[in-house]
Scaffold this active site. Structure first.
Site, PDB file in Angstrom:
ATOM      1  N   LYS A 164      52.554  66.811  21.179  1.00  0.00           N
ATOM      2  CA  LYS A 164      51.899  68.016  20.650  1.00  0.00           C
ATOM      3  C   LYS A 164      52.655  69.211  21.218  1.00  0.00           C
ATOM      4  O   LYS A 164      52.083  70.118  21.836  1.00  0.00           O
ATOM      5  CB  LYS A 164      50.415  68.004  21.073  1.00  0.00           C
ATOM      6  N   ASP A 174      46.486  56.031  24.287  1.00  0.00           N
ATOM      7  CA  ASP A 174      45.161  55.410  24.385  1.00  0.00           C
ATOM      8  C   ASP A 174      44.471  55.490  23.015  1.00  0.00           C
ATOM      9  O   ASP A 174      43.932  54.511  22.494  1.00  0.00           O
ATOM     10  CB  ASP A 174      44.353  56.186  25.442  1.00  0.00           C
ATOM     11  N   TYR A 184      45.487  61.469  32.852  1.00  0.00           N
ATOM     12  CA  TYR A 184      44.925  60.362  33.633  1.00  0.00           C
ATOM     13  C   TYR A 184      45.276  60.473  35.110  1.00  0.00           C
ATOM     14  O   TYR A 184      45.004  59.569  35.889  1.00  0.00           O
ATOM     15  CB  TYR A 184      45.437  59.020  33.087  1.00  0.00           C
ATOM     16  N   ASP A 200      48.637  64.772  15.659  1.00  0.00           N
ATOM     17  CA  ASP A 200      47.599  64.810  14.607  1.00  0.00           C
ATOM     18  C   ASP A 200      48.181  64.327  13.277  1.00  0.00           C
ATOM     19  O   ASP A 200      47.561  63.538  12.546  1.00  0.00           O
ATOM     20  CB  ASP A 200      46.963  66.198  14.482  1.00  0.00           C
TER      21      ASP A 200
END
Ligand code: NAI
Length: 333
Positions: free
Chosen positions: A170, A227, A123, A203
């Protein structure tokens, strides 16, 4: 008396803002609203989606209640929401998602809090075309921002008597950026031995939340994962119409629903005012009106449990106004 900046917003914003103001009033809290315009309406009037009045009001009041603002897709206009968070360094985005008893949903007893880093990651707005056909967005993860958001999550867990913090990342793929976030999370966790700490790859986290959300508590993560997973968590507890968000920094805080301006429902008296009302309760807690916040949350919980005066997204047939009136009746009795 408290002074709070008010932004009524776009789309369904004005209707749900009106509902929130009436509910706060019914809860007996006197607030002087410093009302300012932002978003699509402001562009027409002031030629900018973020007029100076918004900034000066928030500089003065340090607290804002904000309905959703429309961001035109791909038009070159940066999200006003992102702009506000960056401008006031509102680094922590707190999104609690809690089951309301009585809703006919596959999940019950969900009580999750997403703590989302609000200022960096993808962002940061650093994007460019490498060639005519290849684009690049840059993901920024800093030690400074990671440390303060993880510390915020642990402080929140400690203050609210929560048991566990899960860091989401991740780092198996983005070894440097998410690796740094994870390293920092592990270091900070050592300062809070009374709170359990674990980490999950994003995930896997998404799957675990769908399978058994009750095993999680407070989750802390970089901006983009926050988000996405906070919308997932909203889905677990009945949809976007109920989930509030707080953007908190050292110099102020802005409270808003997690959902957007839902233009297809604008002006139709169909939007669920619940998320905006829950955002108001978070705001009241922040300004130390804890009893009023508790009463509003309890009344909304009772209203939803009864199920007679709720909007279509919650399985009812009430309009925004009818749901608000029923809530006010509950609060006054
Ligand atoms: P959205 O959250 O506005 O709507 C998605 C869907 O969720 C709606 O079609 C509706 O079915 C449902 N929904 C949302 N709020 C609801 C409510 N109160 N009651 C009943 N159903 C509700 O997301 P969308 O369509 O992606 O975005 C619309 C606009 O809102 C865009 O311009 C976007 O940029 C903006 N937006 C603004 C946010 C903010 O101001 N913080 C946050 C998210 C989106």
């Amino acid at each position: 008396m408290h002074t709070v900046t008010l932004i009524r917003g776009d789309g369904i914003g004005p209707e749900i803002a009106e509902a929130a103001l009436a509910v706060i009033d019914a809860a007996g809290v006197s607030i002087k609203w410093d009302e300012v315009e932002a978003g699509v309406n402001a562009v027409e009037k002031y030629n900018t989606p973020l007029p100076d009045q918004v900034i000066s009001s928030l500089n003065k009041t340090k607290v804002g209640l904000k309905a959703p603002l429309t961001t035109p897709v791909g038009s070159g206009i940066r999200s006003i929401n992102v702009e506000l968070r960056m401008k006031f360094d509102l680094f922590a985005n707190l999104r609690p998602a809690k089951s309301f008893p009585g809703l006919d949903l596959p999940y019950q007893d969900v009580d999750l809090v997403v703590v989302r880093e609000n200022t960096e990651d993808l962002y940061s707005g650093i994007e460019h075309m490498v060639t005519d056909t290849i684009s690049e967005s840059i993901k920024i993860i800093s030690r400074y921002a990671s440390e303060r958001i993880v510390r915020f999550a642990f402080d929140y867990a400690r203050d609210k008597g929560r048991k566990k913090v899960t860091a989401v990342h991740k780092a198996n793929i983005m070894k440097l950026s998410d690796g740094l976030f994870l390293d920092v999370a592990r270091e900070v966790a050592k300062e809070y031995p009374q709170i359990e700490f674990e980490d999950r790859i994003v995930d896997n986290m998404a799957m675990q939340l769908v399978l058994k959300p009750q095993q999680y508590d407070v989750m802390v993560m970089p901006n983009l994962y926050g988000d996405i997973l906070s919308d997932l968590c909203a889905g677990l507890v009945g949809g976007l119409g109920l989930v509030p968000g707080a953007n908190i920094g050292e110099n102020g805080a802005i409270f808003e629903p997690v959902h957007g301006s839902a233009p297809k429902y604008a002006g139709k008296n169909q939007a669920n005012p619940g998320a905006m009302i829950m955002a108001s309760a978070l705001m009241l807690e922040h300004i130390n009106e804890k009893e009023a916040a508790r009463r509003i949350e309890a009344a909304l919980t009772a209203l939803i449990k009864e199920g007679k005066h709720v909007t279509p997204d919650l399985g009812g047939s009430a309009g925004t106004k009818e749901m608000t009136k029923a809530l006010i009746d509950l609060l006054k009795n």
